[in-house]
Scaffold this motif. Structure first.
Motif, PDB file in Angstrom:
ATOM      1  N   THR A  27       0.786  -1.181  -0.305  1.00 42.88           N
ATOM      2  CA  THR A  27       0.212   0.055  -0.033  1.00 42.88           C
ATOM      3  C   THR A  27       0.933   1.276   0.010  1.00 42.88           C
ATOM      4  O   THR A  27       1.999   1.120   0.580  1.00 42.88           O
ATOM      5  CB  THR A  27      -0.955  -0.059   1.212  1.00 42.88           C
ATOM      6  N   HIS A  28       0.422   2.162  -0.763  1.00 41.00           N
ATOM      7  CA  HIS A  28       1.124   3.481  -0.493  1.00 41.00           C
ATOM      8  C   HIS A  28       0.449   4.612   0.215  1.00 41.00           C
ATOM      9  O   HIS A  28      -0.739   4.742   0.356  1.00 41.00           O
ATOM     10  CB  HIS A  28       1.231   3.959  -2.024  1.00 41.00           C
ATOM     11  N   HIS A  29       1.554   5.337   0.965  1.00 47.56           N
ATOM     12  CA  HIS A  29       0.964   6.468   1.927  1.00 47.56           C
ATOM     13  C   HIS A  29       1.719   7.589   1.765  1.00 47.56           C
ATOM     14  O   HIS A  29       3.094   7.327   1.709  1.00 47.56           O
ATOM     15  CB  HIS A  29       0.948   6.013   3.506  1.00 47.56           C
ATOM     16  N   GLU A  30       1.332   8.782   1.754  1.00 49.75           N
ATOM     17  CA  GLU A  30       1.858   9.954   1.484  1.00 49.75           C
ATOM     18  C   GLU A  30       2.778  10.127   3.078  1.00 49.75           C
ATOM     19  O   GLU A  30       3.753  10.675   2.989  1.00 49.75           O
ATOM     20  CB  GLU A  30       1.043  11.320   1.396  1.00 49.75           C
ATOM     21  N   THR A  31       2.228  10.027   4.064  1.00 46.42           N
ATOM     22  CA  THR A  31       2.618  10.025   5.272  1.00 46.42           C
ATOM     23  C   THR A  31       2.237   8.809   6.327  1.00 46.42           C
ATOM     24  O   THR A  31       1.485   8.268   5.882  1.00 46.42           O
ATOM     25  CB  THR A  31       2.193  11.437   5.958  1.00 46.42           C
ATOM     26  N   ARG A  32       2.923   9.086   7.223  1.00 46.77           N
ATOM     27  CA  ARG A  32       2.614   7.638   8.164  1.00 46.77           C
ATOM     28  C   ARG A  32       1.208   7.852   8.851  1.00 46.77           C
ATOM     29  O   ARG A  32       0.496   6.775   9.301  1.00 46.77           O
ATOM     30  CB  ARG A  32       3.613   7.884   9.472  1.00 46.77           C
ATOM     31  N   GLU A  33       0.623   9.193   8.818  1.00 46.94           N
ATOM     32  CA  GLU A  33      -0.681   9.224   9.471  1.00 46.94           C
ATOM     33  C   GLU A  33      -1.683   8.786   8.835  1.00 46.94           C
ATOM     34  O   GLU A  33      -2.881   8.161   9.281  1.00 46.94           O
ATOM     35  CB  GLU A  33      -1.059  10.653   9.569  1.00 46.94           C
ATOM     36  N   SER A  34      -1.712   8.285   7.555  1.00 50.59           N
ATOM     37  CA  SER A  34      -2.707   7.591   6.674  1.00 50.59           C
ATOM     38  C   SER A  34      -2.676   6.033   6.815  1.00 50.59           C
ATOM     39  O   SER A  34      -3.513   5.308   6.331  1.00 50.59           O
ATOM     40  CB  SER A  34      -2.759   8.011   5.214  1.00 50.59           C
ATOM     41  N   ALA A  49       8.766  10.356   7.913  1.00 47.92           N
ATOM     42  CA  ALA A  49       8.884   9.777   6.799  1.00 47.92           C
ATOM     43  C   ALA A  49       7.790  10.080   5.761  1.00 47.92           C
ATOM     44  O   ALA A  49       6.445  10.335   5.944  1.00 47.92           O
ATOM     45  CB  ALA A  49       8.882   8.062   6.889  1.00 47.92           C
ATOM     46  N   VAL A  50       8.066  10.479   4.570  1.00 48.28           N
ATOM     47  CA  VAL A  50       6.979  10.482   3.340  1.00 48.28           C
ATOM     48  C   VAL A  50       7.353   9.642   2.264  1.00 48.28           C
ATOM     49  O   VAL A  50       8.250   8.979   2.136  1.00 48.28           O
ATOM     50  CB  VAL A  50       7.198  12.053   2.992  1.00 48.28           C
ATOM     51  N   ASP A  51       6.113   9.426   1.581  1.00 49.40           N
ATOM     52  CA  ASP A  51       5.935   8.855   0.197  1.00 49.40           C
ATOM     53  C   ASP A  51       6.542   7.172   0.674  1.00 49.40           C
ATOM     54  O   ASP A  51       7.435   6.493   0.042  1.00 49.40           O
ATOM     55  CB  ASP A  51       7.259   9.182  -0.653  1.00 49.40           C
ATOM     56  N   ASP A  60       5.322  -8.609  11.120  1.00 45.58           N
ATOM     57  CA  ASP A  60       6.479  -7.712  10.865  1.00 45.58           C
ATOM     58  C   ASP A  60       6.162  -7.001   9.435  1.00 45.58           C
ATOM     59  O   ASP A  60       4.748  -7.094   9.063  1.00 45.58           O
ATOM     60  CB  ASP A  60       7.739  -8.461  10.366  1.00 45.58           C
ATOM     61  N   HIS A  61       6.742  -5.974   9.272  1.00 49.54           N
ATOM     62  CA  HIS A  61       6.138  -5.049   8.100  1.00 49.54           C
ATOM     63  C   HIS A  61       7.829  -4.650   7.523  1.00 49.54           C
ATOM     64  O   HIS A  61       8.735  -4.437   7.972  1.00 49.54           O
ATOM     65  CB  HIS A  61       5.394  -4.125   8.103  1.00 49.54           C
ATOM     66  N   ASP A  62       7.717  -4.367   5.909  1.00 47.76           N
ATOM     67  CA  ASP A  62       8.676  -3.752   5.270  1.00 47.76           C
ATOM     68  C   ASP A  62       8.174  -2.503   4.783  1.00 47.76           C
ATOM     69  O   ASP A  62       6.984  -2.368   4.240  1.00 47.76           O
ATOM     70  CB  ASP A  62       9.200  -4.628   4.066  1.00 47.76           C
ATOM     71  N   VAL A  63       8.962  -1.344   4.953  1.00 45.51           N
ATOM     72  CA  VAL A  63       8.394  -0.071   4.305  1.00 45.51           C
ATOM     73  C   VAL A  63       9.481   0.561   3.735  1.00 45.51           C
ATOM     74  O   VAL A  63      10.688   0.671   4.279  1.00 45.51           O
ATOM     75  CB  VAL A  63       7.766   0.732   5.634  1.00 45.51           C
ATOM     76  N   LEU A  64       9.344   1.237   2.651  1.00 46.59           N
ATOM     77  CA  LEU A  64      10.098   2.102   1.852  1.00 46.59           C
ATOM     78  C   LEU A  64       9.638   3.421   2.026  1.00 46.59           C
ATOM     79  O   LEU A  64       8.642   3.639   1.710  1.00 46.59           O
ATOM     80  CB  LEU A  64      10.161   1.618   0.350  1.00 46.59           C
ATOM     81  N   TYR A  65      10.546   4.411   2.312  1.00 50.87           N
ATOM     82  CA  TYR A  65       9.998   5.734   2.459  1.00 50.87           C
ATOM     83  C   TYR A  65      11.515   6.703   2.333  1.00 50.87           C
ATOM     84  O   TYR A  65      12.356   6.257   2.172  1.00 50.87           O
ATOM     85  CB  TYR A  65       9.601   6.212   3.622  1.00 50.87           C
ATOM     86  N   THR A  66      11.098   7.879   2.259  1.00 55.49           N
ATOM     87  CA  THR A  66      12.135   9.020   2.188  1.00 55.49           C
ATOM     88  C   THR A  66      12.263   9.810   3.582  1.00 55.49           C
ATOM     89  O   THR A  66      11.113  10.167   4.022  1.00 55.49           O
ATOM     90  CB  THR A  66      11.958  10.057   1.124  1.00 55.49           C
ATOM     91  N   ILE A  67      13.191  10.159   4.004  1.00 52.92           N
ATOM     92  CA  ILE A  67      13.702  10.795   5.376  1.00 52.92           C
ATOM     93  C   ILE A  67      15.151  11.272   5.219  1.00 52.92           C
ATOM     94  O   ILE A  67      15.759  10.693   4.683  1.00 52.92           O
ATOM     95  CB  ILE A  67      13.212   9.982   6.419  1.00 52.92           C
TER      96      ILE A  67
END
Length: 140
Positions: A27-34, A49-51, A60-67
């Motif tokens: 799933t894609h989220h602009e920010t953690r809040e969504s 973190a964004v994008d 567990d989870h895997d997450v890719l983001y920009t920070i």
């Protein structure tokens, strides 16, 4: 009896569909809040973190983001004050892909490793230049 069997088949299909939707896709989220899950899982992802591209599993989870590196370091210091470390990437690992979302090691990559008090492990593969980060978190 035939109706009951059909009912069970429909219920099994719906349960399988829901589980696949939650655990079998990204799933894609602009920010953690969504992100819709509870604070326990969301709190493992930096608030700045964004994008985000999120792939979750049962434990567990895997997450890719920009920070930025400074924001990531500040987050790790707050979340794991006594149990995180930063390592440079070995030259032999350059170009290797990490995890199911295909993050690639570069000459600007560092790896943060953190352990929570309950023993869960969290890995943050971070590119200093682009800010792209691949996080693998296991928890129970």
């Amino acid at each position: 009896m035939k109706i009951f069997g059909s009912f069970l088949l429909i219920v099994a299909f719906l349960v399988g569909f829901v589980l696949f939707s939650i655990y079998g896709s990204s799933t894609h989220h602009e920010t953690r809040e969504s992100i819709w899950w509870g604070e326990r899982g969301k709190n493992l992802i930096p608030p700045t973190a964004v994008d985000l591209t999120l792939q979750q599993d049962f434990l567990d989870h895997d997450v890719l983001y920009t920070i930025s590196d400074s924001d990531l370091h500040r987050f790790l210091k707050q979340q794991f004050p006594k149990s995180f470390e930063r390592e440079e990437v070995n030259a032999a690992d350059l170009g290797k892909r990490v995890g199911s979302l295909g993050w690639e090691m570069t000459d600007q990559s560092v790896v943060y490793t953190a352990y929570a008090q309950n023993g869960t492990a969290h890995y943050f593969y971070h590119d200093l230049k682009s800010g792209q980060t691949y996080q693998v978190s296991a928890y129970w």
